[in-house]
Write a protein that holds these residues in place. Structure first.
Motif, PDB file in Angstrom:
ATOM      1  N   CYS A 256       1.069  -1.138  -0.193  1.00 30.84           N
ATOM      2  CA  CYS A 256       0.296   0.008   0.581  1.00 30.84           C
ATOM      3  C   CYS A 256       0.849   1.177   0.216  1.00 30.84           C
ATOM      4  N   LYS A 257       0.392   2.004  -0.605  1.00 33.47           N
ATOM      5  CA  LYS A 257       1.091   3.694  -0.182  1.00 33.47           C
ATOM      6  C   LYS A 257       0.538   4.645   1.184  1.00 33.47           C
ATOM      7  N   ALA A 258      -0.407   4.335   0.763  1.00 33.00           N
ATOM      8  CA  ALA A 258      -1.196   4.880   2.214  1.00 33.00           C
ATOM      9  C   ALA A 258      -2.045   3.489   2.769  1.00 33.00           C
ATOM     10  N   ALA A 259      -1.615   3.973   4.652  1.00 33.20           N
ATOM     11  CA  ALA A 259      -3.185   2.853   5.092  1.00 33.20           C
ATOM     12  C   ALA A 259      -3.634   3.522   6.230  1.00 33.20           C
ATOM     13  N   TYR A 260      -4.515   3.166   7.257  1.00 35.32           N
ATOM     14  CA  TYR A 260      -5.236   3.698   7.928  1.00 35.32           C
ATOM     15  C   TYR A 260      -5.596   3.028   8.416  1.00 35.32           C
ATOM     16  N   ASN A 261      -5.792   3.467  10.225  1.00 28.50           N
ATOM     17  CA  ASN A 261      -6.533   2.407  11.119  1.00 28.50           C
ATOM     18  C   ASN A 261      -7.364   2.998  11.433  1.00 28.50           C
ATOM     19  N   LEU A 262      -8.090   2.094  11.612  1.00 30.01           N
ATOM     20  CA  LEU A 262     -10.015   2.568  11.466  1.00 30.01           C
ATOM     21  C   LEU A 262      -9.954   1.833  13.266  1.00 30.01           C
ATOM     22  N   ASP A 263     -11.408   1.331  13.806  1.00 30.85           N
ATOM     23  CA  ASP A 263     -11.971   1.383  14.808  1.00 30.85           C
ATOM     24  C   ASP A 263     -11.633  -0.422  14.358  1.00 30.85           C
ATOM     25  N   GLY A 264     -10.966  -0.966  15.845  1.00 31.34           N
ATOM     26  CA  GLY A 264     -10.837  -2.551  15.645  1.00 31.34           C
ATOM     27  C   GLY A 264     -11.174  -2.938  17.636  1.00 31.34           C
ATOM     28  N   GLY A 265     -10.721  -3.930  17.770  1.00 32.58           N
ATOM     29  CA  GLY A 265     -11.105  -4.371  18.554  1.00 32.58           C
ATOM     30  C   GLY A 265     -12.082  -5.102  18.993  1.00 32.58           C
ATOM     31  N   ARG A 266     -13.073  -4.857  19.600  1.00 30.57           N
ATOM     32  CA  ARG A 266     -13.958  -6.136  19.756  1.00 30.57           C
ATOM     33  C   ARG A 266     -15.346  -5.640  18.815  1.00 30.57           C
ATOM     34  N   SER A 267     -15.116  -4.294  18.147  1.00 31.23           N
ATOM     35  CA  SER A 267     -16.071  -3.317  16.951  1.00 31.23           C
ATOM     36  C   SER A 267     -15.711  -3.998  15.358  1.00 31.23           C
ATOM     37  N   SER A 268     -14.633  -4.430  15.532  1.00 31.23           N
ATOM     38  CA  SER A 268     -13.595  -5.181  14.477  1.00 31.23           C
ATOM     39  C   SER A 268     -14.116  -6.178  13.554  1.00 31.23           C
ATOM     40  N   MET A 269     -14.556  -5.769  12.779  1.00 32.72           N
ATOM     41  CA  MET A 269     -15.398  -7.663  11.345  1.00 32.72           C
ATOM     42  C   MET A 269     -15.251  -7.336  10.353  1.00 32.72           C
TER      43      MET A 269
END
Length: 297
Positions: A256-269
């Motif tokens: 990837c040229k760019a990558a961005y972390n979104l909401d994770g933990g128990r919300s990740s699916m």
């Protein structure tokens, strides 16, 4: 008062420049082998979807004791890559992934940024401003800007000037995500412990993850990582989850040229077709928004 007036001016300029939220740039010429001819029926398998407007290929791998789902995505225009909010109302509702997927006619859906949980910062979806980042300014969290041109820019800890520039560009923006941090530098290399928003993040320990990745206009990836000791689907083992540093290494390995972390933990699916394909730590978890690939109505 001055900040309020600046915010109102930005909104007025957006209305003048962009009376309707449409992403008209057609990327298909760059990927002539990815899309079917007009009128052909979509071709669907357990791990792929291909039509005149969309191409998705999903692969799974084991990475540092975690199952990882990578959805490689091509879209003809950004009209097929949308944000969907629970009950179509940002900030005021949450719901389960199957409901959000059904509401948005999702072919593919990934947990979004849960930006309703933050008190300040730009939020945009599908060309519409949900929160004005000049009036309610964020200077701490990295933000991810997806332009109507298909290009993606991650802005680290945006300054007042950065926020004002985004206000000036609002008519050219399709989405703005607010969670973070950024995972790659300008050369596509993994950011390490010396990157301030990664080093200081309160979610840097091993966790399930949701990530938006960018290759070039019209070509993206949705990535989901299982964790919280759920059972692996790939081998007889548990899913540990990834630290932010490990996640950055994963996104570099994907090119990837760019990558961005979104909401994770128990919300990740991650959702594909008509089912959850990942193994969420809490499958009945209610979330506020999802990133969606869809043919529309």
């Amino acid at each position: 008062m001055r900040r309020l007036l600046c915010g109102m001016l930005a909104l007025m300029l957006l209305a003048a420049v962009c009376p309707c939220a449409l992403a008209e740039t057609d990327f298909s010429a760059a990927f002539p082998d990815k899309f079917l001819a007009e009128g052909e029926e979509p071709v669907v398998t357990e791990t792929s979807y291909r039509s005149h407007n969309i191409a998705i290929e999903i692969t799974t791998q084991r990475f540092i004791q975690s199952d990882v789902y990578v959805a490689d995505v091509y879209v003809r225009t950004l009209d097929y890559f949308v944000r969907h909010y629970a009950q179509n109302d940002w900030h005021k509702a949450t719901d389960k992934m199957p409901v959000l997927a059904a509401e948005s006619n999702a072919i593919l859906a990934l947990t979004g940024d849960s930006s309703q949980n933050f008190r300040s910062g730009w939020v945009m979806g599908n060309g519409q401003i949900e929160r004005d980042g000049i009036v309610e300014m964020n200077t701490v969290r990295d933000i991810c800007v997806v332009y109507k041109s298909g290009e993606v820019r991650v802005v680290p800890s945006p300054t007042k000037e950065d926020n004002e520039q985004i206000g000036e560009e609002a008519g050219d923006i399709w989405h703005i995500f607010l969670f973070g941090p950024s995972l790659l530098d300008e050369e596509g290399k993994a950011l390490g412990k010396n990157y301030p928003t990664l080093a200081n993040s309160n979610v840097k320990s091993a966790n399930p993850r949701s990530v938006f990745g960018y290759y070039e206009p019209g070509h993206y990836c949705f990535v989901q990582v299982d964790g919280r000791l759920t059972s692996s689907k790939l081998e007889k083992a548990k899913n540990k989850g990834l630290t932010l540093g490990e996640l950055a290494e994963l996104m570099e390995s994907l090119g990837c040229k760019a990558a961005y972390n979104l909401d994770g933990g128990r919300s990740s699916m991650m959702w594909f077709g008509d089912q959850l394909i990942s193994t969420p730590a809490a499958k009945n978890r209610q979330i506020g928004d999802v990133l969606v690939i869809t043919e529309g109505e």
